[in-house]
Design a protein around this motif. Structure first.
Motif, short mmCIF file in Angstrom:
data_model
loop_
_atom_site.label_atom_id
_atom_site.label_comp_id
_atom_site.label_asym_id
_atom_site.label_seq_id
_atom_site.Cartn_x
_atom_site.Cartn_y
_atom_site.Cartn_z
N TYR A 164 1.19 9.89 -5.64
CA TYR A 164 2.37 9.11 -5.25
C TYR A 164 3.57 9.65 -6.03
O TYR A 164 3.97 9.12 -7.06
CB TYR A 164 2.11 7.62 -5.50
N GLN A 165 4.12 10.72 -5.47
CA GLN A 165 5.17 11.46 -6.16
C GLN A 165 6.54 10.81 -6.03
O GLN A 165 7.45 11.12 -6.81
CB GLN A 165 5.25 12.89 -5.58
N HIS A 166 6.69 9.94 -5.08
CA HIS A 166 8.00 9.39 -4.75
C HIS A 166 8.05 7.93 -5.19
O HIS A 166 7.29 7.09 -4.71
CB HIS A 166 8.27 9.55 -3.26
N ALA A 221 8.77 -2.47 -7.23
CA ALA A 221 8.65 -1.01 -7.22
C ALA A 221 8.05 -0.59 -5.88
O ALA A 221 7.16 -1.26 -5.34
CB ALA A 221 7.78 -0.52 -8.36
N THR A 222 8.53 0.53 -5.36
CA THR A 222 7.98 1.11 -4.14
C THR A 222 7.60 2.55 -4.44
O THR A 222 8.45 3.34 -4.89
CB THR A 222 8.99 1.04 -2.99
N VAL A 223 6.33 2.87 -4.23
CA VAL A 223 5.84 4.24 -4.48
C VAL A 223 5.23 4.76 -3.19
O VAL A 223 4.70 4.00 -2.37
CB VAL A 223 4.79 4.25 -5.62
N VAL A 234 2.47 4.02 1.60
CA VAL A 234 3.48 3.41 0.74
C VAL A 234 2.88 2.15 0.12
O VAL A 234 2.17 1.40 0.79
CB VAL A 234 4.74 3.03 1.55
N LEU A 235 3.16 1.94 -1.15
CA LEU A 235 2.75 0.72 -1.85
C LEU A 235 3.99 0.04 -2.41
O LEU A 235 4.75 0.65 -3.16
CB LEU A 235 1.77 1.04 -2.98
N CYS A 236 4.16 -1.23 -2.04
CA CYS A 236 5.25 -2.05 -2.58
C CYS A 236 4.66 -3.06 -3.56
O CYS A 236 3.80 -3.86 -3.19
CB CYS A 236 5.95 -2.79 -1.45
N LEU A 237 5.12 -3.00 -4.79
CA LEU A 237 4.63 -3.89 -5.84
C LEU A 237 5.70 -4.91 -6.20
O LEU A 237 6.90 -4.60 -6.17
CB LEU A 237 4.28 -3.09 -7.09
#
Length: 268
Positions: free
Chosen positions: A54-56, A69-71, A31-34
């Motif tokens: 990163y489909q979600h 944004a969270t991907v 998970v990446l939180c921007l």
């Protein structure tokens, strides 16, 4: 099972998408939180993220300012986009993600910077920052046998003496003033959050995640601050296996002044 969460104030996701792509290809967090995406939702580069696996994607953005944004490479479910201080700013979102046997509630925050003058009586930006942190007292580290909580983001406060290059010289500088640091730590403790980046780290060890654009040579001067944070509920702290600060990203082409932080967990 290894589970990783990265947080990064990207300072314009569209401008720095090549850096994001490099980071995801090299480190591949789950998970990446921007933060500070500076991008309205309909212009977010979702296609580029999906091509990288990163489909979600969950986003809360606005034109030119703020934005989070969270991907993820695994399913995530939007829980909330909270409007702190009723300002209409896009500074928070929370999602739920499954990791091992836990349902993890993941908060992604971008706390206001607060301007330059650390006086709430004359600086409305600083007043806003203090009010924002006060409202964060409502964000608790909820958990039970099957769930836990994680809070990450650019929280724009370096709370401890060794979270800055010079405690003495920065006591009157926004991000390290006593009114900020004391309220920040009180809020963290009230929510029963564990500061994972300081877990099992010697008190005197310096930790930085941000280096100013104003420095002519950020690397040699090394006047950093720890403005980016990773917290968890008590029951996830025992599963935390460590973190990585990607310091070298500060020297990439056209970088953000923040660098990514990756937290890793071993969840059964």
């Amino acid at each position: 099972m290894s589970f990783s969460i990265a947080t990064w104030n990207i300072n314009s996701v569209r401008l720095r998408m090549p850096l994001v792509e490099r980071f995801l290809l090299e480190k591949a967090p789950d998970v990446l939180c921007l933060q500070e995406t500076k991008c309205p939702d309909d212009q977010f580069p979702s296609t580029a993220f999906r091509k990288l696996g990163y489909q979600h994607i969950v986003i809360s953005g606005q034109k030119g300012y703020h934005g989070v944004a969270t991907v993820a490479r695994r399913p995530i479910e939007l829980v909330e986009k909270r409007d702190f201080c009723t300002m209409g700013d896009c500074r928070h979102l929370s999602v739920r993600v499954t990791a091992g046997d836990k349902k993890v509630l993941l908060h992604n925050f971008y706390v206001p910077a607060g301007g330059d003058e650390p006086d709430p009586g004359i600086n409305p930006k600083f007043r806003h920052k203090l009010d924002f942190v006060a409202e964060m007292n409502a964000i608790r580290a909820d958990h039970d046998a099957t769930s836990g909580s994680v809070l990450v983001g650019d929280l724009n406060i370096a709370p401890l003496e060794h979270d800055v290059w010079s405690h003495k010289q920065l006591l009157k500088v926004v991000s390290h003033t006593p009114v900020e640091t004391e309220n920040f730590e009180a809020m963290r403790k009230a929510g029963d959050w564990v500061d994972l980046m300081r877990l099992n780290v010697p008190y005197e060890q310096k930790i930085y995640t941000w280096w100013s654009y104003r420095a002519q040579d950020w690397e040699s001067s090394d006047r950093g601050r720890r403005l980016d944070h990773v917290w968890s509920s008590q029951n996830l702290a025992s599963s935390f296996t460590g973190y990585e600060i990607l310091r070298e990203a500060r020297g990439w082409d056209r970088p953000s002044d923040h660098v990514p932080v990756i937290a890793r967990f071993d969840l059964e």
